[in-house]
Design a protein around this motif. Structure first.
Motif, PDB file in Angstrom:
ATOM      1  N   LYS A  24       0.831  -1.212   0.000  1.00 24.81           N
ATOM      2  CA  LYS A  24       0.000   0.000   0.000  1.00 24.81           C
ATOM      3  C   LYS A  24       0.862   1.258   0.000  1.00 24.81           C
ATOM      4  CE  LYS A  24      -4.022  -2.012   2.321  1.00 24.81           C
ATOM      5  NZ  LYS A  24      -4.828  -2.048   3.570  1.00 24.81           N
ATOM      6  N   PHE A  25       1.917   1.244   0.811  1.00 26.86           N
ATOM      7  CA  PHE A  25       2.810   2.403   0.863  1.00 26.86           C
ATOM      8  C   PHE A  25       3.516   2.601  -0.481  1.00 26.86           C
ATOM      9  CE2 PHE A  25       3.355   1.498   5.678  1.00 26.86           C
ATOM     10  CZ  PHE A  25       2.103   2.050   5.909  1.00 26.86           C
ATOM     11  N   MET A  26       3.927   1.503  -1.078  1.00 30.59           N
ATOM     12  CA  MET A  26       4.573   1.597  -2.390  1.00 30.59           C
ATOM     13  C   MET A  26       3.598   2.092  -3.450  1.00 30.59           C
ATOM     14  SD  MET A  26       7.659   0.924  -1.805  1.00 30.59           S
ATOM     15  CE  MET A  26       8.185   0.990  -3.524  1.00 30.59           C
ATOM     16  N   MET A  27       2.331   1.709  -3.314  1.00 34.50           N
ATOM     17  CA  MET A  27       1.312   2.185  -4.257  1.00 34.50           C
ATOM     18  C   MET A  27       1.094   3.688  -4.107  1.00 34.50           C
ATOM     19  SD  MET A  27       0.389  -0.244  -6.206  1.00 34.50           S
ATOM     20  CE  MET A  27      -1.089   0.460  -6.937  1.00 34.50           C
ATOM     21  N   ILE A  28       1.187   4.179  -2.880  1.00 33.80           N
ATOM     22  CA  ILE A  28       1.081   5.628  -2.662  1.00 33.80           C
ATOM     23  C   ILE A  28       2.227   6.344  -3.384  1.00 33.80           C
ATOM     24  CG2 ILE A  28       1.253   7.459  -0.922  1.00 33.80           C
ATOM     25  CD1 ILE A  28      -0.174   5.589   1.032  1.00 33.80           C
ATOM     26  N   ILE A  29       3.442   5.797  -3.239  1.00 30.66           N
ATOM     27  CA  ILE A  29       4.602   6.382  -3.922  1.00 30.66           C
ATOM     28  C   ILE A  29       4.430   6.307  -5.430  1.00 30.66           C
ATOM     29  CG2 ILE A  29       7.083   6.152  -4.314  1.00 30.66           C
ATOM     30  CD1 ILE A  29       7.332   5.111  -1.438  1.00 30.66           C
ATOM     31  N   LEU A  30       3.969   5.159  -5.921  1.00 27.62           N
ATOM     32  CA  LEU A  30       3.774   4.993  -7.364  1.00 27.62           C
ATOM     33  C   LEU A  30       2.722   5.961  -7.894  1.00 27.62           C
ATOM     34  CD1 LEU A  30       4.362   3.457  -9.981  1.00 27.62           C
ATOM     35  CD2 LEU A  30       2.640   1.757  -9.291  1.00 27.62           C
ATOM     36  N   ALA A  31       1.618   6.104  -7.149  1.00 29.72           N
ATOM     37  CA  ALA A  31       0.582   7.057  -7.562  1.00 29.72           C
ATOM     38  C   ALA A  31       1.149   8.476  -7.614  1.00 29.72           C
ATOM     39  CB  ALA A  31      -0.597   6.987  -6.590  1.00 29.72           C
ATOM     40  N   GLY A  32       2.007   8.792  -6.637  1.00 25.45           N
ATOM     41  CA  GLY A  32       2.649  10.107  -6.634  1.00 25.45           C
ATOM     42  C   GLY A  32       3.550  10.309  -7.836  1.00 25.45           C
ATOM     43  N   VAL A  33       4.306   9.279  -8.172  1.00 20.09           N
ATOM     44  CA  VAL A  33       5.200   9.371  -9.334  1.00 20.09           C
ATOM     45  C   VAL A  33       4.402   9.569 -10.617  1.00 20.09           C
ATOM     46  CG1 VAL A  33       6.850   8.095 -10.755  1.00 20.09           C
ATOM     47  CG2 VAL A  33       7.053   8.048  -8.258  1.00 20.09           C
ATOM     48  N   PHE A 396      -1.211  22.295  -9.006  1.00 17.18           N
ATOM     49  CA  PHE A 396      -1.438  21.297  -7.963  1.00 17.18           C
ATOM     50  C   PHE A 396      -1.077  19.879  -8.376  1.00 17.18           C
ATOM     51  CE2 PHE A 396      -4.288  24.784  -6.775  1.00 17.18           C
ATOM     52  CZ  PHE A 396      -3.909  24.971  -5.459  1.00 17.18           C
ATOM     53  N   ILE A 397      -1.017  19.597  -9.672  1.00 19.22           N
ATOM     54  CA  ILE A 397      -0.750  18.210 -10.088  1.00 19.22           C
ATOM     55  C   ILE A 397       0.658  17.786  -9.675  1.00 19.22           C
ATOM     56  CG2 ILE A 397      -0.640  16.612 -12.021  1.00 19.22           C
ATOM     57  CD1 ILE A 397      -2.620  18.325 -13.509  1.00 19.22           C
ATOM     58  N   ILE A 398       1.654  18.576 -10.037  1.00 19.02           N
ATOM     59  CA  ILE A 398       3.036  18.273  -9.636  1.00 19.02           C
ATOM     60  C   ILE A 398       3.151  18.245  -8.117  1.00 19.02           C
ATOM     61  CG2 ILE A 398       5.403  19.169  -9.627  1.00 19.02           C
ATOM     62  CD1 ILE A 398       4.871  20.262 -12.447  1.00 19.02           C
ATOM     63  N   GLU A 399       2.539  19.229  -7.485  1.00 16.69           N
ATOM     64  CA  GLU A 399       2.651  19.381  -6.034  1.00 16.69           C
ATOM     65  C   GLU A 399       2.018  18.206  -5.292  1.00 16.69           C
ATOM     66  OE1 GLU A 399       3.400  23.099  -8.046  1.00 16.69           O
ATOM     67  OE2 GLU A 399       1.814  21.597  -8.256  1.00 16.69           O
ATOM     68  N   PHE A 400       0.843  17.755  -5.740  1.00 15.76           N
ATOM     69  CA  PHE A 400       0.209  16.592  -5.115  1.00 15.76           C
ATOM     70  C   PHE A 400       1.034  15.330  -5.355  1.00 15.76           C
ATOM     71  CE2 PHE A 400      -4.317  18.537  -5.475  1.00 15.76           C
ATOM     72  CZ  PHE A 400      -4.077  19.301  -4.328  1.00 15.76           C
ATOM     73  N   GLY A 401       1.616  15.201  -6.549  1.00 16.97           N
ATOM     74  CA  GLY A 401       2.449  14.049  -6.846  1.00 16.97           C
ATOM     75  C   GLY A 401       3.649  13.959  -5.919  1.00 16.97           C
ATOM     76  N   VAL A 402       4.338  15.085  -5.742  1.00 20.73           N
ATOM     77  CA  VAL A 402       5.488  15.104  -4.831  1.00 20.73           C
ATOM     78  C   VAL A 402       5.048  14.793  -3.401  1.00 20.73           C
ATOM     79  CG1 VAL A 402       7.300  16.567  -3.839  1.00 20.73           C
ATOM     80  CG2 VAL A 402       6.790  16.712  -6.284  1.00 20.73           C
ATOM     81  N   ALA A 403       3.895  15.335  -3.001  1.00 25.27           N
ATOM     82  CA  ALA A 403       3.386  15.090  -1.646  1.00 25.27           C
ATOM     83  C   ALA A 403       3.135  13.605  -1.407  1.00 25.27           C
ATOM     84  CB  ALA A 403       2.103  15.888  -1.420  1.00 25.27           C
ATOM     85  N   LEU A 404       2.574  12.909  -2.392  1.00 21.32           N
ATOM     86  CA  LEU A 404       2.310  11.474  -2.239  1.00 21.32           C
ATOM     87  C   LEU A 404       3.603  10.673  -2.160  1.00 21.32           C
ATOM     88  CD1 LEU A 404      -0.724  10.945  -4.652  1.00 21.32           C
ATOM     89  CD2 LEU A 404      -0.743  10.902  -2.152  1.00 21.32           C
ATOM     90  N   VAL A 405       4.614  11.063  -2.924  1.00 21.83           N
ATOM     91  CA  VAL A 405       5.913  10.389  -2.848  1.00 21.83           C
ATOM     92  C   VAL A 405       6.507  10.551  -1.447  1.00 21.83           C
ATOM     93  CG1 VAL A 405       8.284  10.358  -3.707  1.00 21.83           C
ATOM     94  CG2 VAL A 405       6.381  10.597  -5.318  1.00 21.83           C
ATOM     95  N   PHE A 406       6.445  11.763  -0.923  1.00 23.42           N
ATOM     96  CA  PHE A 406       6.946  12.016   0.434  1.00 23.42           C
ATOM     97  C   PHE A 406       6.133  11.241   1.467  1.00 23.42           C
ATOM     98  CE2 PHE A 406       9.530  15.320  -1.300  1.00 23.42           C
ATOM     99  CZ  PHE A 406      10.485  15.612  -0.341  1.00 23.42           C
ATOM    100  N   LEU A 407       4.811  11.232   1.301  1.00 24.81           N
ATOM    101  CA  LEU A 407       3.945  10.542   2.261  1.00 24.81           C
ATOM    102  C   LEU A 407       4.252   9.052   2.308  1.00 24.81           C
ATOM    103  CD1 LEU A 407       1.556  10.442   4.218  1.00 24.81           C
ATOM    104  CD2 LEU A 407       0.030  10.244   2.228  1.00 24.81           C
ATOM    105  N   GLY A 408       4.333   8.415   1.141  1.00 22.21           N
ATOM    106  CA  GLY A 408       4.638   6.986   1.114  1.00 22.21           C
ATOM    107  C   GLY A 408       5.985   6.667   1.720  1.00 22.21           C
ATOM    108  N   SER A 409       6.993   7.487   1.421  1.00 22.14           N
ATOM    109  CA  SER A 409       8.333   7.285   1.978  1.00 22.14           C
ATOM    110  C   SER A 409       8.323   7.489   3.489  1.00 22.14           C
ATOM    111  CB  SER A 409       9.322   8.252   1.318  1.00 22.14           C
ATOM    112  OG  SER A 409       9.305   8.115  -0.086  1.00 22.14           O
ATOM    113  N   PHE A 410       7.606   8.510   3.947  1.00 20.29           N
ATOM    114  CA  PHE A 410       7.485   8.805   5.368  1.00 20.29           C
ATOM    115  C   PHE A 410       6.856   7.618   6.108  1.00 20.29           C
ATOM    116  CE2 PHE A 410       5.583  10.594   9.149  1.00 20.29           C
ATOM    117  CZ  PHE A 410       6.454  11.599   9.552  1.00 20.29           C
TER     118      PHE A 410
END
Length: 439
Positions: A24-33, A396-410
């Motif tokens: 699930k965490f990896m999917m969050i990162i993937l969705a962010g990417v 917001f698209i780039i910004e939300f993507g980066v946020a999801l990558v950070f969230l999954g990694s966190f």
């Protein structure tokens, strides 16, 4: 489910992270990417002629005001600024875990012992976040994408880019001193985070009160250093983005946003662990206290926000009012809706929802409010950083993507730390008090 063992009458719990959870965490990162790549493609090709013309006009106006064009292409600049925005937010939330733990020690607090491992785990991002802070700052230096004061020649008389106001701040805003402060602050936060964690784990293994008293001494020193470093970090990492503007209350404002976000993250993690069958000794009384923290500090954040806004509005000095003018009606009203949304989600919503005693004791209500607070204060930092860096070229698209990558990694780092020790801090002298805590 929780793995339970008995140790001298105290129940220990060990978190088992399933492959599904990691997935699930990896999917969050993937969705962010995927979101990030989509945003970069849209920004690069400037989809829509009207958007392209508007972006070009705004960029030209901003460049003219700054004394000449500088900076990376807009798509790349948005990425760099978004990396800075998200890392400042997540690093601040992470260090709040250490701050909260230190406060509990110096206050001799017993109620929070059962959730101690949660805020210990929250601080897992401090070191990675600190390393990223230096890297992203250096990336921003290449084309001066984040800080206007880093433009070459801006502090040198006779230069085409010379700015007298910025030159007057050269004693504080100069590269060696700025970068040195950043590294020292991060090193302090990382050292005390590790020290308190090591003492906590040693207490689990060896017992006794020796480690508890050491933690009190370490915490007292850390809180003094953090009080100074966090305020200066707020000036450096956020306020100096608007280099012509300043506020003596800004350190408190940034800390309040970090603090209430950290409490919300701790509360949400506690609730999710209980939903998964862990932390069985955590009762409604503990959740009630966390709810009171969120309720009270949402009001405190609003108090600082209003005090800063009201004084600047009443004085109506151009050099001060420009900050709120940009966010209330500047850049063709690009940020006006966000300005009012910020107040609604960070004050009105938690204030009204958490007003009753029952709401602070119900997991579903707390879950909704914690998510709202975390999203709201992410937008709060967005509103602090984007108008000065991107002007009306934000998105917001780039910004939300980066946020999801950070969230999954966190989440990956936080859960890894949670799984490294018992969720119940064995041998803590106030453990029994926490187990029997009621409000």
């Amino acid at each position: 489910m929780a793995t339970l063992t008995q140790h001298e009458g105290v129940t220990a719990e060990y978190l088992e992270i399933s492959a599904g959870t990691r997935k699930k965490f990896m999917m969050i990162i993937l969705a962010g990417v995927l979101l990030l790549v989509t945003g970069l493609i849209v920004a690069y090709f400037n989809i829509g002629a009207e958007h392209a013309e508007g972006a070009a006009g705004a960029h030209g106006a901003a460049a003219g005001h700054a004394g000449g064009h500088h900076g990376s292409p807009l798509w790349l600049k948005r990425l760099i600024v978004s990396l800075w925005h998200n890392n400042v937010f997540f690093t601040g939330v992470s260090v709040v875990g250490t701050v909260f733990m230190a406060i509990q020690y110096v206050a001799y607090a017993g109620w929070s012992v059962l959730i101690k491992r949660v805020y210990e785990a929250l601080s897992a991002w401090v070191i990675p976040g600190g390393v990223l802070m230096v890297i992203i700052f250096c990336l921003g230096l290449i084309n001066n994408d984040i800080f206007h004061w880093t433009v070459p020649g801006i502090m040198e008389k006779g230069s085409e880019t010379y700015d007298a106001i910025i030159a007057g701040k050269s004693g504080f805003l100069n590269m060696p001193f700025y970068l040195g402060r950043m590294i020292v602050f991060i090193a302090i936060w990382a050292f005390f985070t590790k020290k308190l964690r090591d003492l906590s784990l040693a207490e689990d293994l060896n017992g006794g009160t020796e480690y508890f008293h050491k933690c009190i001494n370490v915490s007292a020193l850390f809180l003094v250093l953090f009080a100074v470093s966090s305020s200066i970090a707020a000036w450096d990492w956020v306020m100096s983005v608007d280099v012509h503007w300043f506020s003596t209350m800004f350190g408190w404002y940034v800390f309040a946003s970090w603090w209430v976000s950290g409490i919300a993250a701790t509360t949400l993690c506690t609730i999710l662990l209980k939903d998964a069958g862990y932390l069985r000794w955590v009762k409604a009384g503990h959740l009630h206290d966390l709810g009171k923290f969120m309720f009270g500090f949402s009001i405190f954040w609003t108090y600082v926000w209003f005090s800063q806004f009201m004084l600047i509005w009443y004085a109506n000095l151009p050099e001060e009012a420009v900050y709120f003018n940009q966010r209330l009606g500047g850049f063709n009203g690009q940020y006006t809706w966000l300005f009012f949304f910020n107040l609604l989600i960070n004050f009105a919503f938690p204030f009204l929802v958490l007003m009753t005693r029952d709401a602070k004791r119900q997991m579903i209500m707390l879950k909704i409010v914690t998510i709202a607070i975390l999203i709201g204060h992410w937008f709060d930092f967005y509103l602090m950083i984007m108008p000065a860096t991107m002007q009306e070229n934000n998105g917001f698209i780039i910004e939300f993507g980066v946020a999801l990558v950070f969230l999954g990694s966190f989440l990956l780092l936080m859960t890894k730390r949670l799984a490294q020790a018992s969720l119940v801090p064995l041998h803590h002298p106030f453990l029994d008090e926490s187990v029997h805590h009621t409000t």
